[in-house]
Design a protein around this motif. Structure first.
Motif, mmCIF file in Angstrom:
data_model
loop_
_atom_site.group_PDB
_atom_site.id
_atom_site.type_symbol
_atom_site.label_atom_id
_atom_site.label_comp_id
_atom_site.label_asym_id
_atom_site.label_seq_id
_atom_site.Cartn_x
_atom_site.Cartn_y
_atom_site.Cartn_z
ATOM 1 N N ARG A 203 0.825 -1.204 0.000
ATOM 2 C CA ARG A 203 0.000 0.000 0.000
ATOM 3 C C ARG A 203 0.859 1.254 0.000
ATOM 4 N NH1 ARG A 203 -3.150 -2.969 3.770
ATOM 5 N NH2 ARG A 203 -2.165 -1.823 5.499
ATOM 6 N N ARG A 204 1.984 1.207 0.728
ATOM 7 C CA ARG A 204 2.862 2.375 0.748
ATOM 8 C C ARG A 204 3.457 2.645 -0.637
ATOM 9 N NH1 ARG A 204 6.387 0.848 4.321
ATOM 10 N NH2 ARG A 204 8.225 0.560 3.056
ATOM 11 N N LEU A 205 3.852 1.586 -1.333
ATOM 12 C CA LEU A 205 4.393 1.766 -2.687
ATOM 13 C C LEU A 205 3.334 2.353 -3.618
ATOM 14 C CD1 LEU A 205 6.559 -1.428 -3.283
ATOM 15 C CD2 LEU A 205 7.255 0.798 -2.426
ATOM 16 N N GLU A 206 2.111 1.837 -3.520
ATOM 17 C CA GLU A 206 1.042 2.373 -4.373
ATOM 18 C C GLU A 206 0.769 3.842 -4.044
ATOM 19 O OE1 GLU A 206 -1.454 -1.814 -4.948
ATOM 20 O OE2 GLU A 206 -2.188 -0.249 -3.618
ATOM 21 N N ARG A 207 0.778 4.173 -2.765
ATOM 22 C CA ARG A 207 0.520 5.569 -2.382
ATOM 23 C C ARG A 207 1.658 6.482 -2.836
ATOM 24 N NH1 ARG A 207 -2.711 9.441 -2.565
ATOM 25 N NH2 ARG A 207 -2.406 11.076 -0.990
ATOM 26 N N LEU A 208 2.887 5.996 -2.807
ATOM 27 C CA LEU A 208 4.016 6.780 -3.309
ATOM 28 C C LEU A 208 3.816 7.133 -4.781
ATOM 29 C CD1 LEU A 208 7.099 5.000 -1.688
ATOM 30 C CD2 LEU A 208 6.341 7.329 -1.264
ATOM 31 N N GLU A 209 3.410 6.151 -5.573
ATOM 32 C CA GLU A 209 3.200 6.405 -6.997
ATOM 33 C C GLU A 209 2.005 7.326 -7.219
ATOM 34 O OE1 GLU A 209 5.100 2.269 -8.803
ATOM 35 O OE2 GLU A 209 2.968 2.667 -9.013
ATOM 36 N N LYS B 133 5.318 9.253 -16.079
ATOM 37 C CA LYS B 133 5.374 7.937 -15.447
ATOM 38 C C LYS B 133 6.009 8.072 -14.066
ATOM 39 C CE LYS B 133 5.962 5.387 -19.789
ATOM 40 N NZ LYS B 133 6.838 4.466 -20.556
ATOM 41 N N VAL B 134 5.630 7.136 -13.166
ATOM 42 C CA VAL B 134 6.186 7.107 -11.816
ATOM 43 C C VAL B 134 6.554 5.665 -11.496
ATOM 44 C CG1 VAL B 134 5.799 7.607 -9.386
ATOM 45 C CG2 VAL B 134 4.749 9.040 -11.116
ATOM 46 N N PHE B 135 7.760 5.460 -10.936
ATOM 47 C CA PHE B 135 8.215 4.128 -10.566
ATOM 48 C C PHE B 135 8.733 4.169 -9.122
ATOM 49 C CE2 PHE B 135 9.069 4.610 -15.120
ATOM 50 C CZ PHE B 135 8.253 3.603 -15.617
ATOM 51 N N ALA C 263 12.695 -1.123 -3.208
ATOM 52 C CA ALA C 263 11.817 -1.506 -2.090
ATOM 53 C C ALA C 263 11.178 -0.296 -1.430
ATOM 54 C CB ALA C 263 12.585 -2.323 -1.051
ATOM 55 N N GLY C 264 10.845 0.721 -2.228
ATOM 56 C CA GLY C 264 10.180 1.906 -1.706
ATOM 57 C C GLY C 264 11.119 2.952 -1.161
ATOM 58 N N ARG C 265 12.437 2.764 -1.283
ATOM 59 C CA ARG C 265 13.383 3.769 -0.782
ATOM 60 C C ARG C 265 13.670 4.850 -1.823
ATOM 61 N NH1 ARG C 265 15.751 -0.955 1.331
ATOM 62 N NH2 ARG C 265 17.212 -1.076 -0.387
ATOM 63 N N GLU C 266 13.204 4.667 -3.060
ATOM 64 C CA GLU C 266 13.418 5.677 -4.096
ATOM 65 C C GLU C 266 12.188 5.741 -4.986
ATOM 66 O OE1 GLU C 266 16.417 6.787 -7.826
ATOM 67 O OE2 GLU C 266 16.837 5.079 -6.525
ATOM 68 N N VAL C 267 11.806 6.954 -5.355
ATOM 69 C CA VAL C 267 10.701 7.183 -6.287
ATOM 70 C C VAL C 267 11.278 7.940 -7.480
ATOM 71 C CG1 VAL C 267 8.447 8.238 -6.645
ATOM 72 C CG2 VAL C 267 9.019 7.259 -4.424
ATOM 73 N N ARG C 268 11.132 7.349 -8.651
ATOM 74 C CA ARG C 268 11.653 7.975 -9.868
ATOM 75 C C ARG C 268 10.474 8.501 -10.689
ATOM 76 N NH1 ARG C 268 16.647 5.019 -12.333
ATOM 77 N NH2 ARG C 268 17.234 5.526 -10.197
ATOM 78 N N VAL C 269 10.467 9.810 -10.931
ATOM 79 C CA VAL C 269 9.352 10.481 -11.592
ATOM 80 C C VAL C 269 9.821 10.939 -12.977
ATOM 81 C CG1 VAL C 269 7.648 12.329 -11.436
ATOM 82 C CG2 VAL C 269 8.532 11.261 -9.345
ATOM 83 N N MET C 270 9.146 10.460 -14.029
ATOM 84 C CA MET C 270 9.448 10.883 -15.398
ATOM 85 C C MET C 270 8.446 11.973 -15.797
ATOM 86 S SD MET C 270 11.883 8.745 -15.981
ATOM 87 C CE MET C 270 12.490 7.133 -15.466
ATOM 88 N N VAL C 271 8.954 13.148 -16.146
ATOM 89 C CA VAL C 271 8.088 14.266 -16.518
ATOM 90 C C VAL C 271 8.191 14.521 -18.012
ATOM 91 C CG1 VAL C 271 8.292 15.316 -14.242
ATOM 92 C CG2 VAL C 271 9.889 15.965 -16.024
ATOM 93 N N GLU D 200 2.323 12.383 4.821
ATOM 94 C CA GLU D 200 1.251 11.398 4.734
ATOM 95 C C GLU D 200 1.664 9.985 5.116
ATOM 96 O OE1 GLU D 200 -0.860 13.598 0.918
ATOM 97 O OE2 GLU D 200 -0.878 11.423 1.081
ATOM 98 N N LEU D 201 2.917 9.600 4.890
ATOM 99 C CA LEU D 201 3.313 8.206 5.045
ATOM 100 C C LEU D 201 4.222 8.025 6.255
ATOM 101 C CD1 LEU D 201 4.048 7.235 1.329
ATOM 102 C CD2 LEU D 201 1.929 6.989 2.615
ATOM 103 N N THR D 202 4.213 6.804 6.784
ATOM 104 C CA THR D 202 5.116 6.409 7.855
ATOM 105 C C THR D 202 6.044 5.335 7.317
ATOM 106 O OG1 THR D 202 3.418 6.856 9.528
ATOM 107 C CG2 THR D 202 5.270 5.471 10.180
ATOM 108 N N TYR D 203 7.337 5.524 7.442
ATOM 109 C CA TYR D 203 8.312 4.619 6.846
ATOM 110 C C TYR D 203 9.626 4.733 7.610
ATOM 111 C CZ TYR D 203 9.391 9.146 4.809
ATOM 112 O OH TYR D 203 9.657 10.474 4.644
ATOM 113 N N PRO D 204 10.407 3.652 7.620
ATOM 114 C CA PRO D 204 11.730 3.717 8.260
ATOM 115 C C PRO D 204 12.751 4.338 7.325
ATOM 116 C CG PRO D 204 11.305 1.505 7.472
ATOM 117 C CD PRO D 204 10.049 2.296 7.203
ATOM 118 N N GLY D 205 13.697 5.099 7.878
ATOM 119 C CA GLY D 205 14.772 5.661 7.056
ATOM 120 C C GLY D 205 14.299 6.854 6.242
ATOM 121 N N GLN D 206 14.756 6.930 4.996
ATOM 122 C CA GLN D 206 14.437 8.048 4.125
ATOM 123 C C GLN D 206 14.040 7.538 2.748
ATOM 124 O OE1 GLN D 206 17.952 10.395 3.759
ATOM 125 N NE2 GLN D 206 19.136 8.824 2.712
ATOM 126 N N ILE D 207 13.315 8.367 2.005
ATOM 127 C CA ILE D 207 12.878 8.036 0.640
ATOM 128 C C ILE D 207 13.446 9.098 -0.297
ATOM 129 C CG2 ILE D 207 10.905 7.765 -0.899
ATOM 130 C CD1 ILE D 207 9.299 6.741 1.431
#
Length: 486
Positions: free
Chosen positions: A409-415, A426-428, A432-440, A464-471
């Motif tokens: 659910r966290r990955l889906e919400r990130l996208e 596009k958004v990828f 494992a959810g530690r990076e979000v790559r956004v194509m504009v 909005e999200l709760t996660y360990p570490g950083q994204i």
């Protein structure tokens, strides 16, 4: 009569000769006629070819004339353009000369006005620029130091989050059922006993349900308590190996199995200490710690979780310059109360802290154990690092069964958050959810807009999200031009 007879053959010969001459004359006449016809046809064909060749040559001459006219016109146009370019080049040369003259005049005027030569003016300008650059550098350094002090906590979190990537420990999900394979199918009847006497005695002594079904050469041990389940497994294994299965024998073997489980727990605790490089821990704490080998939390083995947390906390402490041994002890013992929650009332954090205090652990370790779930306010760096290590170990993908769905659910919400901005193609969600790559889209979003999208997405994710570490948010703006050479 004789004369007439002699003349007959001669006349026949003459008649044949005349006939041959007539035939030859006729053949010659036909041949001459054919030759004349062929000659006439050849003359006609030659005349036709000559007429066609003359027409084609006329067409070629006309086409050549037209091309010559076009080339002449093009040559005339090129000569006109060449004359215009020559005039423009002459005009540019004249203007360049005027500009040079004006520059020389301006330089002479500036030198007379300022009382400086060109070299002196250049040196003065360089000194001014250096002084200004030095002043800006000092201002920038002060601003960086101010931000570093203001954002010290954030920088510490970044160091902590980066440390967890250095550890990749495996976790095994436990269940509440253990399958036990029998040497033969005949042993099922002996395990059950007459009228179910043996199976009732086994369940009464061990506190574990023994399930005997139609599965060939297999029985199942079911119990929520993994320690009791392991004790029952060892008991059944010894009974099957010995062959004597009756209520008295079950009680005897169960007592020995309990001692064996205690020995295995002690060895597991010692192995955990050896793995983390810690020593000088009270033997009772080692025994209680080893009991967590058979306990799970949301499918995650508790002892494995403690060892992993100790490694993560130790690496973070080393990065921050904190006492590594104290932090590792706190992380290794922070869930030790889970081994006694069925024996003592209270939360496992409070029980574990009290147990550690009774057996001589330092106040920093006791406080970190009590505060690792926020029941007590964390007042030390060791407590904060223990909380962080606990969250990192339990929150990583796959560590716990319930975390898998939350992870997806966290990955889906990130996208969804990144894809809601204008101009995003596009958004990828990666790593494992530690990076979000956004194509504009490069024609919609410029470089400044890409930076704004990255900052806005990072802000929304943090809120909005709760996660360990950083994204890490990476916005990619790419333009491509493609042509084909033919």
């Amino acid at each position: 009569m004789k004369l007439a007879t002699g003349v007959g053959p001669v006349a026949a010969v003459l008649s044949a000769g005349l006939l041959c001459l007539l035939l030859l004359s006729l053949a010659a006449t036909l041949t001459v006629r054919r030759v004349r016809i062929a000659r006439s046809r050849a003359v006609e064909e030659a005349e036709r070819i000559r007429t066609s060749a003359e027409g084609h040559a006329a067409q070629l001459r006309a086409e050549l004339d037209r091309r010559e006219e076009r080339l002449t016109e093009e040559l005339r146009r090129l000569r006109t353009q060449e004359e215009r370019l020559a005039l423009r080049s002459a005009e540019l040369d004249r203007r360049k000369s005027e500009v040079r003259a004006l520059e020389e005049q301006s330089r002479s005027t500036l030198e007379r006005t300022a009382g400086l030569t060109e070299g002196q003016a250049r040196s003065e300008l360089v000194r001014t620029i250096e002084a200004e650059a030095r002043r800006e550098a000092v201002v920038a350094v002060r601003e960086i130091e101010r931000r570093a002090k203001a954002e010290g906590e954030q920088r510490a979190r970044e160091i902590v989050a980066g440390s967890i990537q250095r550890l990749a420990a495996e976790q095994t999900a436990e269940t509440v059922v253990t399958a036990f394979r029998l040497p033969s199918e005949d042993l099922k009847g002996r395990i059950i006993g007459r009228e179910g006497r043996n199976i009732r005695a086994f369940e009464a002594v061990t506190g574990v349900n023994l399930i005997v079904d139609d599965t060939p050469e297999l029985v199942q041990l079911s119990c929520f308590d993994p320690v009791r389940r392991e004790t029952a497994r060892l008991t059944l294994e010894a009974l099957v190996a010995d062959g004597r299965i009756h209520p008295a024998r079950i009680e005897e073997v169960h007592g020995r199995s309990q001692n064996e489980v205690e020995r295995l727990c002690l060895r597991a605790g010692e192995d955990a200490l050896l793995s983390t490089g810690l020593g000088d821990i009270h033997p009772e704490l080692v025994r209680v710690l080893g009991r967590l080998r058979y306990r799970t939390s949301y499918g995650q083995n508790v002892l494995g979780h403690l060892v992993e947390s100790a490694h993560i906390a130790g690496m973070m402490a080393a990065e921050l310059g904190v006492d590594v041994e104290v932090v590792k002890r706190a992380a290794l013992l922070h869930d030790i109360g889970k081994a006694m929650t069925h024996e003592v009332a209270g939360s496992h954090a409070a029980i574990g802290a009290e147990l550690a205090r009774r057996h001589g652990e330092a106040d920093e370790v006791v406080h970190a154990i009590a505060a690792h779930h926020g029941e007590v306010e964390a007042r030390t760096v060791e407590a904060v690092l223990t909380q962080a290590a606990d969250a990192c170990s339990g929150g990583r993908p796959g560590a716990r069964r319930e975390s898998v769905e939350a992870y997806v659910r966290r990955l889906e919400r990130l996208e969804e958050i990144a894809g809601a901005h204008d101009g995003v193609a596009k958004v990828f969600a990666m790593q494992a959810g530690r990076e979000v790559r956004v194509m504009v889209q490069p024609e919609v979003v410029d470089d400044l807009g890409a930076q704004l999208i990255a900052r806005e997405v990072a802000r929304q994710v943090a809120e909005e999200l709760t996660y360990p570490g950083q994204i890490r948010i990476t916005v990619v703006r790419e333009s491509r031009a493609t042509e084909f050479a033919r």
